[in-house]
Design an enzyme around this catalytic site. Structure first.
Site, PDB file in Angstrom:
ATOM      1  NE  ARG A  17       8.722   8.807 -18.666  1.00  0.00           N
ATOM      2  CZ  ARG A  17       9.213   8.848 -17.441  1.00  0.00           C
ATOM      3  NH1 ARG A  17       9.142   7.760 -16.671  1.00  0.00           N
ATOM      4  NH2 ARG A  17       9.775   9.944 -16.970  1.00  0.00           N
ATOM      5  CB  ILE A  54       6.319  13.157  -6.947  1.00  0.00           C
ATOM      6  CG1 ILE A  54       5.111  13.963  -7.437  1.00  0.00           C
ATOM      7  CG2 ILE A  54       7.317  12.959  -8.091  1.00  0.00           C
ATOM      8  CD1 ILE A  54       5.472  15.376  -7.852  1.00  0.00           C
ATOM      9  CB  THR A  55       8.866  11.168  -2.588  1.00  0.00           C
ATOM     10  OG1 THR A  55       8.690  12.560  -2.340  1.00  0.00           O
ATOM     11  CG2 THR A  55      10.171  10.695  -1.965  1.00  0.00           C
ATOM     12  N   GLY A  68       9.295  19.826  -0.890  1.00  0.00           N
ATOM     13  CA  GLY A  68      10.431  19.442  -1.724  1.00  0.00           C
ATOM     14  C   GLY A  68      10.465  20.303  -2.974  1.00  0.00           C
ATOM     15  CG  MET A  69       9.904  24.013  -3.066  1.00  0.00           C
ATOM     16  SD  MET A  69       8.638  23.951  -4.367  1.00  0.00           S
ATOM     17  CE  MET A  69       9.167  25.338  -5.371  1.00  0.00           C
ATOM     18  CG  HIS A 121       7.110   5.253 -10.853  1.00  0.00           C
ATOM     19  ND1 HIS A 121       6.926   5.544 -12.185  1.00  0.00           N
ATOM     20  CD2 HIS A 121       8.017   6.158 -10.385  1.00  0.00           C
ATOM     21  CE1 HIS A 121       7.675   6.578 -12.511  1.00  0.00           C
ATOM     22  NE2 HIS A 121       8.355   6.966 -11.441  1.00  0.00           N
ATOM     23  CG  ASP A 155      13.607  22.458  -0.311  1.00  0.00           C
ATOM     24  OD1 ASP A 155      13.297  21.685  -1.224  1.00  0.00           O
ATOM     25  OD2 ASP A 155      14.770  22.526   0.162  1.00  0.00           O
ATOM     26  CG  ASN A 200      15.771  19.853 -11.045  1.00  0.00           C
ATOM     27  OD1 ASN A 200      16.087  21.014 -11.259  1.00  0.00           O
ATOM     28  ND2 ASN A 200      16.663  18.914 -10.794  1.00  0.00           N
ATOM     29  CB  VAL A 201      10.000  16.942  -9.359  1.00  0.00           C
ATOM     30  CG1 VAL A 201       8.535  16.517  -9.431  1.00  0.00           C
ATOM     31  CG2 VAL A 201      10.842  16.029 -10.247  1.00  0.00           C
TER      32      VAL A 201
END
Length: 313
Positions: free
Chosen positions: A154, A121-122, A9-10, A178, A34, A12-13
């Site tokens: 954060r 991350i997904t 997955g390319m 999350h 990707d 932004n992240v």
């Protein structure tokens, strides 16, 4: 021994994670995957151009799942960021897309013979981490989500700004999903050598407001530029490097908790074998109730993805 990382997955992240890996020399080999061939090839070329001005060399490969067979870590950054632009800022808005795409990627990972660790991350990350584990069949402690590693950062930043100190001087965790049901476990937070509850009383800090700021931090970034990338990409690469360097670090990541029957964020010791030890916090009754609420919500959403999972086993 060659250090190898894969990124699937390319967007932004994924691109931010790839740049961080290359710029810091965290891998000898980097595999980028990707569905958009032109995009991934362009990213690979851009990164190769960057290497001439870096002190590290990285071999970069594209769109070859077979190259993942001997990878140490795969980072999943699959997503459709446009779906996050919704009126309720709901991270589960991506689920109809990711619960279809992720099982397909997981099946190809399995077919490659990969036997390393997966860092997810997904979004929605707790559900997607569960899907990766089930489809690949990897041990639960080898499939880990970034979870509230970023939410905790954060929170630490929000507290630190109120006290005019570095965010790394704040210790403590956000737990659970999350997403919108995550919460700051204030019983775990210490700053300036004391529990934050003591500091809050002396300095007039509004803990409810700080919890709110931590929860909406990602939405604030998103509404400013229509995506988030640096914070979560840094979290993912830190987690990957923690695994590869066998750092044995305590991190609030999405890991499978038997007592809740699901993946959710809770501190664990992470090293070369993934989640190597799970912590047991002394949470308050209110915090335990919030954690159960998060767990129940994650399990409900995972159940809704069952058809997509079963079709890719």
């Amino acid at each position: 021994m060659t250090r190898k990382i894969g990124i699937i997955g390319m967007g932004n992240v994924g691109a931010a994670a790839a740049h961080y890996v290359v710029a810091m020399g965290f891998a000898d080999d980097l595999v980028l995957i990707d569905t958009r061939t032109d995009k991934v090839e362009a990213d690979a070329l851009d990164l190769r151009d960057a290497i001439a001005n870096l002190p590290y060399h990285t071999n970069i490969f594209t769109n070859d799942y077979s190259k993942l067979s001997d990878a140490d870590v795969i980072i999943s950054a699959i997503g459709n960021i446009k779906l996050q632009d919704n009126p309720t800022d709901d991270r589960f808005a991506e689920l109809p897309f990711t619960r279809v795409q992720v099982p397909r990627a997981a099946k190809q990972i399995k077919e490659s013979g990969f036997n390393g660790k997966i860092v997810v991350i997904t979004n929605p990350v707790d559900v997607i981490t569960s899907i990766y584990q089930e489809v690949t069949g990897l041990p639960k402690n080898h499939v880990i989500g970034t979870g509230t590693l970023l939410n905790s950062a954060r929170m630490r930043r929000s507290v630190a700004e109120q006290l005019n100190i570095d965010s790394r001087s704040v210790v403590g965790y956000n737990l659970g999903e999350h997403g919108n049901s995550q919460f700051t476990a204030w019983s775990t937070v210490r700053v300036l050598g004391h529990p934050i509850t003591e500091i809050a009383e002396k300095r007039g800090l509004d803990l409810n407001e700080l919890d709110h700021l931590a929860r909406i931090g990602g939405h604030t970034v998103f509404h400013g530029k229509k995506y988030t990338n640096y914070g979560v990409a840094t979290s993912a690469v830190r987690l990957a490097y923690t695994i590869m360097s066998d750092a044995q670090t305590e991190l609030p990541v999405s890991n499978y908790r038997e007592e809740y029957g699901t993946y959710l964020s809770y501190p664990a010791i992470v090293g070369r074998d993934g989640v190597q030890e799970q912590l047991q916090l002394d949470l308050t009754e209110e915090e335990l109730k919030k954690l159960q609420t998060s767990a129940d919500f994650i399990k409900t959403k995972f159940a809704e993805s069952r058809d997509d999972i079963d079709s890719n086993k």
